[in-house]
Scaffold this active site. Structure first.
Site, PDB file in Angstrom:
ATOM      1  N   VAL A 100      62.398  16.170  -7.738  1.00  8.71           N
ATOM      2  CA  VAL A 100      61.045  16.617  -8.065  1.00  8.71           C
ATOM      3  C   VAL A 100      60.088  16.068  -7.010  1.00  8.71           C
ATOM      4  CG1 VAL A 100      61.295  16.923 -10.537  1.00  8.71           C
ATOM      5  CG2 VAL A 100      60.834  14.649  -9.651  1.00  8.71           C
ATOM      6  N   SER A 101      59.111  16.859  -6.647  1.00  8.99           N
ATOM      7  CA  SER A 101      58.067  16.325  -5.783  1.00  8.99           C
ATOM      8  C   SER A 101      56.869  16.036  -6.659  1.00  8.99           C
ATOM      9  CB  SER A 101      57.712  17.323  -4.696  1.00  8.99           C
ATOM     10  OG  SER A 101      57.597  18.603  -5.250  1.00  8.99           O
ATOM     11  N   CYS A 102      56.403  14.822  -6.587  1.00 12.98           N
ATOM     12  CA  CYS A 102      55.322  14.427  -7.482  1.00 12.98           C
ATOM     13  C   CYS A 102      54.097  14.080  -6.664  1.00 12.98           C
ATOM     14  CB  CYS A 102      55.749  13.244  -8.335  1.00 12.98           C
ATOM     15  SG  CYS A 102      56.988  12.223  -7.562  1.00 12.98           S
ATOM     16  N   ILE A 103      53.157  14.980  -6.595  1.00 16.00           N
ATOM     17  CA  ILE A 103      51.901  14.640  -5.925  1.00 16.00           C
ATOM     18  C   ILE A 103      50.756  15.018  -6.836  1.00 16.00           C
ATOM     19  CG2 ILE A 103      52.746  14.827  -3.568  1.00 16.00           C
ATOM     20  CD1 ILE A 103      51.392  17.592  -3.473  1.00 16.00           C
TER      21      ILE A 103
ATOM     22  N   PRO B 295      55.094   7.564  -8.435  1.00 20.85           N
ATOM     23  CA  PRO B 295      55.263   9.021  -8.410  1.00 20.85           C
ATOM     24  C   PRO B 295      54.023   9.756  -8.907  1.00 20.85           C
ATOM     25  CG  PRO B 295      56.415   8.109 -10.295  1.00 20.85           C
ATOM     26  CD  PRO B 295      55.819   6.937  -9.558  1.00 20.85           C
TER      27      PRO B 295
END
Lengths: 103, 409
Positions: A100-103, B295
């Site tokens: 997952v990319s978490c931004i 995150p």
């Protein structure tokens, strides 16, 4: 979540086809998922898959940068091995969750 | 005398110095803050500089304006942290000891990580807008540019202020339209993400906004190199995008001092407990802001919400109590969409940005995932709040914990 028959065994997968239990993974399962993705696995593929499974088991995040520096393959080769969306495809075949990319 | 040491006097470090000087009595606690630079930049303002809406003077103040009385300030390069000895080494052999350490050394752009990015076209036809130098150089370039392919490319995740490059293309659309040049400027947004943003609802809303403004999007693009001779960016899969002006969001990395201290991950961010904000490997070290590997977004709003959690948990640690505060990854971003309007997103580790009103349920005045004039004013007013309220560690009228009230599922 549903159950799917791959290489003659039943495995649990999510709605995108990712294994939900990494312990159900075998080389045969990997070969079956790969063929669904149109990829024929070679020894080099399995080196990458081993690296990914070890990283995930250690709780570390997967990135293109990490793979490039892993000493297993460089980023360009990684793209050639798993064309299109390499991280998504490689994790699916390795039986680990989609990054997952978490931004 | 016990010693609290703060490394980094940016948004997060300055807020912590202000908060903790009030909390820790001066006859018991010595507080020291270290930074190598004397200038504080209002970083959200960098975005406005290329379009001539702010000048460099609008985003610069001396750091010394924001430190409370009773805090030792040292302007020095930090050589490294030696956690085993509770020690920080500065330049020229100066050594500082600490009982508790707060790391707030942030993130920096690292254009050298992408081959060809910082090459012969750097600050001629290739720019960044995450530094004052890049933003000013781009402003000068835009003054006389006659149009062509404007390509905005995000090199790698994570990067600071994830909405800024979107705001940049929205502003560019308005800027070149107002100059009568929009038909000569083709704007393309090239991102490693699968869409305009990460989470489904915000991605859909922002993707439609890009489309309505005639801005192209090329997703799933991981840049491998910049070819200066043929003016194109190339990704690992061999995909190519040509440019006449390239605006890059370079790779973001933590401070090099973290690497020298051998305390970071492969991007020099410090492994940190995402709820307590304690460094994963060290009991008396806490990490706040962009320096941590949390995150969630790397953004001032996140550092602000985290500062309240850190203040409480540091007091727990000092007094030998279990931690009572837990960070939820709360982020709150005003997004400029051009023509005097803006939108707003509010989210945390577990909840994606949702539509609704903010901060007062049903009342607003700000609209979540809606394009309104009030949201734009919210962003402009924020600069004043930043200098006068936020950095000084005073209370802001927003909860540190994300609220569900006023949101639509």
């Amino acid at each position: 979540m549903s159950t799917k028959s791959l290489a003659g065994v039943n495995v649990d997968v999510n709605e995108e086809g990712y294994l939900t239990d990494a312990s159900q993974w075998t080389k045969e399962v990997a070969l079956a998922i790969a063929s669904e993705e149109g990829i024929e696995l070679t020894d080099q593929h399995f080196e990458v898959i081993d690296y990914i499974r070890n990283k995930v088991a250690g709780g570390e995040a997967l990135t293109i940068r990490g793979i490039n520096k892993s000493g297993v393959v460089d980023a360009k080769t990684f793209y050639q091995l798993f064309p299109g969306a390499p991280l998504k495809k490689a994790t699916k075949i390795a039986g680990v969750p989609k990054p997952v990319s978490c931004i | 005398m016990k010693k609290l040491l703060i490394l980094g006097a940016g948004t997060a470090g300055t807020m912590m110095a202000n908060k903790l000087r009030k909390k820790l009595t001066r006859d018991e606690w010595d507080i020291t803050i270290v930074d190598q630079y004397k200038t504080h930049y209002y970083q959200p303002g960098f975005l406005f500089i290329p379009f001539g809406m702010y000048s460099a003077q609008d985003v610069i103040k001396p750091k010394s304006d924001f430190f409370p009385i009773g805090v030792n300030v040292i302007y020095s390069k930090i050589e490294k942290i030696v956690p085993a000895e509770n020690q920080v080494q500065l330049a020229e052999g100066v050594v500082l000891n600490y009982d508790y350490l707060i790391i707030a050394t942030g993130t920096r752009t690292a254009p050298e990580e992408t081959p060809g990015l910082k090459d012969k076209l750097w600050y001629k036809e290739i720019f960044d807008f995450y530094t004052i130098e890049g933003a000013v150089a781009l402003n000068n370039f835009f003054k006389t540019w006659q149009g062509g392919e404007l390509v905005v490319n995000i090199a790698e995740l994570p990067y600071k202020c994830p909405v800024a490059p979107l705001e940049f293309v929205f502003f560019a659309d308005a800027f070149f339209t107002e100059r009568g040049l929009r038909d000569k400027v083709n704007i393309t947004y090239v991102t490693p993400l699968p869409g305009a943003f990460t989470k489904p609802r915000a991605t859909k809303m922002l993707g439609e906004l890009l489309k309505s403004k005639n801005i192209n999007i090329i997703p799933d693009f991981n840049v491998a190199e910049v070819n200066n001779d043929e003016k194109k960016i190339v990704d690992y899969a061999g995909k190519e995008v040509k440019f006449d002006c390239l605006v890059s969001v370079p790779t973001n990395m933590g401070d090099e001092m973290i690497e020298r201290s051998n305390m970071g991950d492969d991007m020099n961010f410090v492994p940190t407990d995402k709820h307590t904000l304690q460094a994963r490997d060290y009991k008396n070290i806490f990490v706040i802001g962009d320096a941590a590997n949390l995150p969630t977004s790397k953004a001032g709003s996140v550092a602000h919400f985290a500062s309240e959690i850190l203040e409480e948990n540091l007091m727990c640690a000092i007094e030998g109590r279990p931690y009572t505060a837990s960070f939820d990854g709360h982020a709150n971003c005003y997004i400029e969409t051009g023509y005097g309007k803006g939108t707003l997103i509010d989210f945390n580790y577990d909840t994606e940005p949702l539509a609704g009103s903010f901060p007062f349920p049903g009342v607003g005045p700000f609209g979540l995932l809606k394009v309104t004039r009030t949201n734009h004013y919210g962003k402009l007013i924020f600069r004043w709040l930043y200098w006068h309220i936020l950095l000084k560690g005073k209370e802001m009228p927003i909860d540190s914990e994300m609220q569900m009230a006023g949101k639509k599922l």
